[in-house]
Design an enzyme around this catalytic site. Structure first.
Site, short mmCIF file in Angstrom:
data_model
loop_
_atom_site.label_atom_id
_atom_site.label_comp_id
_atom_site.label_asym_id
_atom_site.label_seq_id
_atom_site.Cartn_x
_atom_site.Cartn_y
_atom_site.Cartn_z
N TRP A 126 90.63 8.57 8.35
CA TRP A 126 90.32 10.00 8.20
C TRP A 126 91.38 10.76 7.42
O TRP A 126 91.15 11.90 7.02
CB TRP A 126 90.18 10.65 9.59
CG TRP A 126 91.35 10.33 10.49
CD1 TRP A 126 91.39 9.33 11.42
CD2 TRP A 126 92.63 10.96 10.53
NE1 TRP A 126 92.63 9.29 12.03
CE2 TRP A 126 93.40 10.29 11.50
CE3 TRP A 126 93.20 12.03 9.83
CZ2 TRP A 126 94.73 10.65 11.80
CZ3 TRP A 126 94.51 12.39 10.12
CH2 TRP A 126 95.26 11.70 11.09
N LYS A 165 82.24 1.67 6.55
CA LYS A 165 82.27 2.46 7.79
C LYS A 165 83.43 3.46 7.69
O LYS A 165 84.59 3.08 7.76
CB LYS A 165 82.49 1.57 9.03
CG LYS A 165 82.31 2.39 10.31
CD LYS A 165 83.14 1.89 11.46
CE LYS A 165 84.58 2.32 11.43
NZ LYS A 165 84.85 3.75 11.68
N ALA A 168 85.76 6.83 8.93
CA ALA A 168 86.30 7.24 10.23
C ALA A 168 85.36 8.22 10.92
O ALA A 168 84.66 9.00 10.26
CB ALA A 168 87.65 7.90 10.01
N SER A 210 95.53 1.61 11.76
CA SER A 210 96.75 1.31 12.51
C SER A 210 97.08 -0.18 12.48
O SER A 210 96.20 -1.03 12.33
CB SER A 210 96.57 1.76 13.97
OG SER A 210 95.67 0.88 14.62
N GLU A 213 95.73 -2.38 5.06
CA GLU A 213 96.71 -1.33 4.72
C GLU A 213 97.02 -0.63 6.03
O GLU A 213 96.22 0.16 6.53
CB GLU A 213 96.06 -0.41 3.68
CG GLU A 213 97.07 0.29 2.80
CD GLU A 213 97.46 1.63 3.37
OE1 GLU A 213 98.46 1.69 4.13
OE2 GLU A 213 96.77 2.61 3.06
N LEU A 214 98.18 -0.97 6.61
CA LEU A 214 98.46 -0.58 8.00
C LEU A 214 99.57 0.46 8.08
O LEU A 214 99.91 1.09 7.08
CB LEU A 214 98.79 -1.86 8.79
CG LEU A 214 97.76 -2.99 8.64
CD1 LEU A 214 98.18 -4.24 9.41
CD2 LEU A 214 96.37 -2.54 9.07
N CYS A 259 100.38 7.48 5.80
CA CYS A 259 101.07 6.22 6.15
C CYS A 259 102.38 6.07 5.38
O CYS A 259 103.28 5.36 5.82
CB CYS A 259 100.22 5.00 5.84
SG CYS A 259 98.59 5.09 6.51
N GLU A 312 105.52 5.59 14.19
CA GLU A 312 105.05 6.65 13.28
C GLU A 312 104.71 7.90 14.07
O GLU A 312 104.01 7.81 15.09
CB GLU A 312 103.74 6.19 12.63
CG GLU A 312 103.85 5.48 11.34
CD GLU A 312 102.46 5.18 10.75
OE1 GLU A 312 101.64 4.56 11.43
OE2 GLU A 312 102.23 5.57 9.61
C1 SIN Z 1 98.30 6.76 3.07
O1 SIN Z 1 99.31 6.12 3.05
O2 SIN Z 1 97.94 7.28 4.10
C2 SIN Z 1 97.58 6.95 1.75
C3 SIN Z 1 98.31 7.92 0.97
C4 SIN Z 1 98.41 7.58 -0.48
O3 SIN Z 1 97.69 6.71 -1.01
O4 SIN Z 1 99.26 8.20 -1.12
#
Ligand code: SIN
Length: 478
Positions: free
Chosen positions: A148, A172, A174, A227, A248-249, A282, A379
């Site tokens: 999201w 799918k 969020a 996550s 991508e965590l 992230c 985080e």
């Molecule tokens: C992310 O890390 O939440 C994506 C942000 C980005 O691609 O800059």
């Protein structure tokens, strides 16, 4: 607004007839509702994607690229409506929503161009009568699970390389931001992809979709942003059918300010990195290390600038920080601040829930932080910047690397030799050197250690949707 499921080129009611509401986090008002897709709906979507795979993968790269460029142009035509729904459903300020859309759309352009560069190899053989070829083919049907915090960009960063490679896909989104995905799929419908190439399952029960992706043998790849905890679960369970995965965590980015840095630029960098999307990124700065000799100057400048940030509804002009996504997010920021303060940290500004309607937390700076505090271990995903001091390059690199995560890292210096030394030693997939905004479509985005597997964006981003096939051929003499 009511969003339906998109399966096999048609908008459909969910099989169980249920819908779930989505809310504007700035006001608490309902934005609309989205179809509550079930496992049965996912099965139909996967079947449609399987039927479409031979059609889509046999089209030429140029034909696929033309349709993708049509998406790019149509997204630009409907840019303001898309930006508005992004702000309303996710909360970020409208200008940030526009920035996200530019970024999101750049994946269509980049991967449309990359579709033509899916090259193979010829390899020298051991004998005159043999020829060895290596070709690259799409992996098959892809199950994509998105998040999201960037509800447009994280979806297009998956869809665009999949389409370019020749894969079909079930997405799918969020549960907080399904109507953003619906808005995007409205555009795909207008473009006129062959039915089944792109399918959308919105749902309030992510686990049903995840389970079907994990157990349906037609899904050959799972691509996920979210996550580390959920990523680990998906990796473990996808092993049963040896599916390809891209993950991508979570991250825990260090942001290091050396005394030789341009301090004002570094302060702006912390603000850009930490407070973009109210810290719900992230790759945002999570641990700010400042060299001891510039601590006072740096802190004073940072506090002065953070105090100028304006919290508010993302649709109000002048808002620089929007709300957090839900109450849980506000609670987490509160918990991290309370834990840090109980262990000796000082609140230089902010530090509490904002006194206004909606899920807002004040932009916060903590000083005298150390690694025993929760905020340095997990985080925050909120607008809280913890500051620590360091005395040497060697020390700060060791401290920066001493976490299980390895997504993004940042450092500020004007010393060229240090720029190389530190970049090479940081155990992270991304290094921002005097640069708080490293993300672009043409560069590989992703982490090492528990921050993920694979890369999105760049030429690497398409490789993750391709299999390598080796053809060994004997030829006959005349
Ligand atoms: C992310 O890390 O939440 C994506 C942000 C980005 O691609 O800059």
């Amino acid at each position: 607004m009511r969003g339906l499921l998109y399966i096999n080129g048609k908008w459909e009611e969910p099989s169980r007839g249920a819908y779930f509401p989505t809310y504007n986090p700035a006001t608490g008002e309902q934005v609309g509702e989205a179809a509550d897709g079930s496992r049965e709906d996912v099965q139909r979507a996967v079947e449609a994607a399987s039927q479409a795979f031979p059609v889509w993968s046999h089209m030429t790269a140029l034909e696929r690229a033309d349709l993708m460029m049509d998406c790019y142009h149509r997204i630009n035509e409907e840019f303001e409506q898309l930006a508005e729904i992004l702000t309303v459903e996710q909360g970020k300020p409208l200008q940030e929503a526009r920035n996200e859309l530019v970024y999101a759309n750049s994946f269509f352009r980049w991967f449309a161009e990359e579709a033509r560069r899916i090259y193979g190899d010829t390899v020298p053989a051991n004998s005159q009568d043999k020829r060895l070829l290596v070709i690259r083919q799409p992996v098959g049907v892809v199950g994509a699970i998105s998040t999201w915090n960037f509800p447009q960009a994280m979806v297009t960063r998956k869809i665009a390389p999949a389409l370019a490679a020749g894969c079909t896909i079930v997405v799918k989104p969020a549960k907080h931001t399904p109507l953003n995905a619906v808005a995007l799929f409205n555009i795909f419908e207008k473009v006129g992809f062959p039915p089944g190439v792109l399918n959308l399952i919105t749902t309030s029960t992510s686990s049903e979709v995840g389970d079907e992706f994990l157990t349906n043998p037609a899904i050959r790849k799972i691509t996920f942003t979210g996550s580390t905890e959920v990523g680990k679960y998906l990796i473990k369970r996808s092993a049963d059918q040896v599916k390809k995965v891209s993950m991508e965590l979570g991250g825990h980015a260090p942001f290091i300010v050396f005394a030789d840095a341009d301090l004002e630029d570094a302060v702006n960098g912390v603000i850009g990195s930490k407070f973009r999307n109210a810290g719900q990124t992230c790759i945002c700065a999570n641990r700010v290390y400042v060299e001891r000799s510039v601590k006072e100057t740096f802190e004073a400048l940072l506090v002065e600038k953070v105090n100028q940030l304006k919290l508010g509804d993302g649709l109000d002009p002048g808002t620089s920080i929007g709300p957090l996504i839900d109450e849980g997010a506000v609670e987490k920021s509160k918990e991290h601040v309370a834990d840090a303060v109980s262990k000796g940290a000082k609140v230089l500004t902010g530090g509490k829930r904002a006194e206004r309607k909606g899920q807002f937390f004040e932009p916060t700076i903590l000083s005298d932080v150390n690694e025993n505090m929760l905020i340095c271990q997990e985080e925050t995903f909120g607008p809280v910047a913890p500051l620590m001091v360091f005395d040497s390059e060697e020390e700060v690199i060791a401290r920066a690397n001493n976490v299980p995560y390895g997504l993004a890292s940042y450092f500020y210096t004007k010393d060229l030799s240090r720029a190389f030394r530190v970049s090479e030693k940081l155990q992270y997939g991304i290094v921002g050197l005097n640069d708080p905004f490293p993300s672009v479509a043409q560069a590989p985005f992703g982490g090492v250690k528990e921050s993920g597997i694979g890369r999105e964006g760049g030429k690497e981003g398409i490789a993750d949707f391709l299999e390598t096939k080796y053809i060994s051929m004997k030829i006959y003499s005349e």
